[in-house]
Design an enzyme around this catalytic site. Structure first.
Site: not given
Length: 586
Positions: A317-319
């Site tokens: 998720y995300c980074l």
């Protein structure tokens, strides 16, 4: 000459920190920039100064643009004046502002204030854009800052001319302003550190991050949580979730009714989750490679050892998704075929179109952030929170201020807001590498990102990919997430869901007004532009979680008995109950 520190580091891969400083005055320059960054919350004023000068010089040399703006200003004044005489008020250009949606704002004279503000905002945006010769990056930055300033002076921010505040104050005899004053005092105490930042109605382990499980592995960077099964049988391939480390992991395990982890467990999957350590000054030298080895690879090894499965599903998720994609590419390059699938939620691998956040990151900005981190060993949580708040200042600053301080309401009853307040620090070395190699230089997409001294490329990933973008994402715009299609030769299933960077991902079934689009592509599918893909795929009602569970099942084996919770002995033996200890670190 000042004696250099004994811990010379290379936060930048192209040159040591000692070379970055001027020989005579480097230390004082660094101290000055660090102090300046402390005042501006890590935003470099030099960035805006250069952009403004570029715009001002070219506008001064553009008499045609000046005449166009003058005519537009006269038209706006005439339209608002005519409306004051009772004529129908024409719509202003630009997007509608939800702050003026109420019936009170449609009445005279407040409708004139709202209309004048919207026309003024659009005039300034037009003034900042379309000036021939201005660097596109400077133009975008000036438009962004203009929007921020315009929102700051909106009539809705002033109680004497906000009809919603006036009517509420009259009906409540001013008690809304009393409550608002208390809310303001509470927030100021939180910012000053006098009271805990996390909202009291929510507590990790009590009504946040409550899915049952065990911490089954721990090292100096992360704890690995294995969640207890809730079904008689499970799919043989476990799922490893790699969250971002900018905030705590439990955004994917919020309240019981909207926990992504609980949903997956209830669908018959064995779920593992990484819980990152909140770095301290002594962790300043932890870098991206440490997050890959001590985080992703260590978790993969532990999950496979505990379950005995030859392969596992992975989700970032995300980074955390960016880190997972790096790890997956390195595994593919090195012949490691233990990945059954790779799922990336709101994840960028190409940062050339990284949205508004890209406007704030350049050499001057990164240099200031590096000097701030050099002093304390990490990027503080308030600096990161300030940058993200600017991206959505209308919603996160001004709308919240009106709601909490002028209308006297309180929004700390949201679990997502409680999570957002539970911020983390970022190690100096890692964050410098992230800003320079990914954001500034886009090394990952350009084939220059090195793992073990050799570049990695996404073409090496052979596992099927499930990627999710969100329609209103200001951190990872969906068109940027979609660019993954340009770099992989794997089967890609792409989902575009409504909502923002967090609300679009936390989309439990049963919530109102949910929809998503899904497109399944093979390894041989040709590339389509994002707009073309959007036109070809109709929106479906409901949560994308359900479609994801079906996709996982299609790429999994037949159900088997659940594995044990942790290994019987050794490094992967159960240590303590979830949510563990690292998530509690402040």
């Amino acid at each position: 000459m000042a004696k250099p520190s004994g811990r010379t580091r290379k936060y930048r891969d192209d040159k040591p920190r000692a070379v970055m400083r001027a020989q005579a005055g480097g230390l004082s320059d660094a101290s000055s920039r660090a102090s300046e960054g402390g005042v501006t919350r890590g935003l470099s004023p030099l960035v805006l100064t250069r952009a403004w000068m570029d715009w001002a010089v070219h506008l001064a040399a553009s008499p045609g643009k000046q005449m166009q703006l003058l005519q537009q200003a006269m038209d706006n004044a005439q339209a608002v004046f005519a409306a004051g005489l009772g004529e129908t008020l024409s719509d202003a250009d630009g997007a509608a502002d939800p702050r003026f949606d109420s019936a009170e704002w449609q009445k005279f004279p407040f409708n004139l204030l709202a209309q004048a503000h919207q026309r003024q905002r659009q005039w300034w945006l037009d003034a900042m854009t379309g000036v021939r010769g201005v660097d596109p990056a400077h133009e975008n930055l000036m438009a962004f800052v203009t929007g921020l300033l315009s929102d700051a002076v909106a009539p809705s921010n002033f109680p004497a001319i906000n009809p919603d505040v006036i009517s509420t104050s009259l009906s409540e005899n001013g008690l809304n302003l009393v409550r608002g004053s208390r809310n303001f005092a509470k927030d100021m105490a939180t910012l000053s550190g006098l009271v805990p930042a996390v909202s009291q109605p929510f507590e990790v382990g009590r009504n946040l991050a409550t899915t049952a499980g065990k911490v089954v592995f721990r090292n100096k960077l992360m704890e690995l949580i294995q969640y207890a099964p809730t079904t008689d049988t499970v799919r043989p391939e476990p799922i490893l979730i790699v969250p971002a480390w900018i905030l705590k992991y439990y955004v994917l395990d919020l309240s019981p009714h909207n926990s992504f982890v609980r949903f997956l467990v209830d669908q018959g999957f064995t779920v593992f989750m990484i819980s990152w350590k909140n770095p301290l000054p002594e962790d300043r030298d932890i870098g991206m490679e440490d997050y890959r080895q001590l985080g992703v690879m260590a978790a993969i090894n532990a999950a496979i050892k505990i379950t005995g499965a030859p392969r596992l599903h992975t989700l970032g998720y995300c980074l955390g998704g960016t880190l997972l994609s790096i790890a997956a590419a390195a595994m593919g390059r090195d012949g490691d075929d233990r990945l059954a699938s790779v799922s990336l939620l709101a994840t960028q691998v190409d940062f050339s179109e990284a949205g508004p956040l890209r406007l704030l990151i350049n050499e001057a900005e990164v240099a200031m952030v590096e000097e701030m981190m050099e002093r304390q060993g990490y990027l503080s949580s308030d600096s990161m929170a300030g940058a993200f708040a600017l991206l959505r200042a209308r919603d996160l600053i001004w709308t919240r201020a009106i709601n909490n301080y002028l209308l006297g309401r309180q929004d700390d009853g949201l679990d997502l807001m409680a999570w957002h307040a539970d911020a983390t620090r970022l190690p100096a070395r890692m964050h410098s590498q992230y800003l320079r190699q990914l954001f500034l230089n886009n090394d990952l997409a350009q084939g220059r990102y090195l793992v073990k001294g050799k570049p990695v490329g996404f073409a090496a990933i052979r596992a099927p990919i499930f990627a999710v973008g969100t329609e209103e994402d200001d951190v990872a715009p969906w068109t940027s997430v979609y660019r993954l299609h340009l770099f992989t030769r794997s089967e890609v299933t792409f989902v575009l869901t409504n909502g923002g960077h967090n609300t679009g991902i936390i989309s439990a079934p049963g919530q109102p007004e949910q929809h998503f689009r899904i497109g399944r592509g093979s390894a041989d599918s040709g590339y389509r532009e994002p707009e073309e893909w959007l036109a070809e795929h109709e929106a479906e009602d409901g949560s994308w979680w359900v479609a994801f569970a079906r996709w996982l099942a299609e790429h999994s084996g037949e159900a088997v008995s659940p594995p044990q919770m942790g290994a019987r002995s050794g490094a992967c033996k159960a240590i303590c109950d979830a949510p563990g200890t690292y998530v509690m670190q402040r």
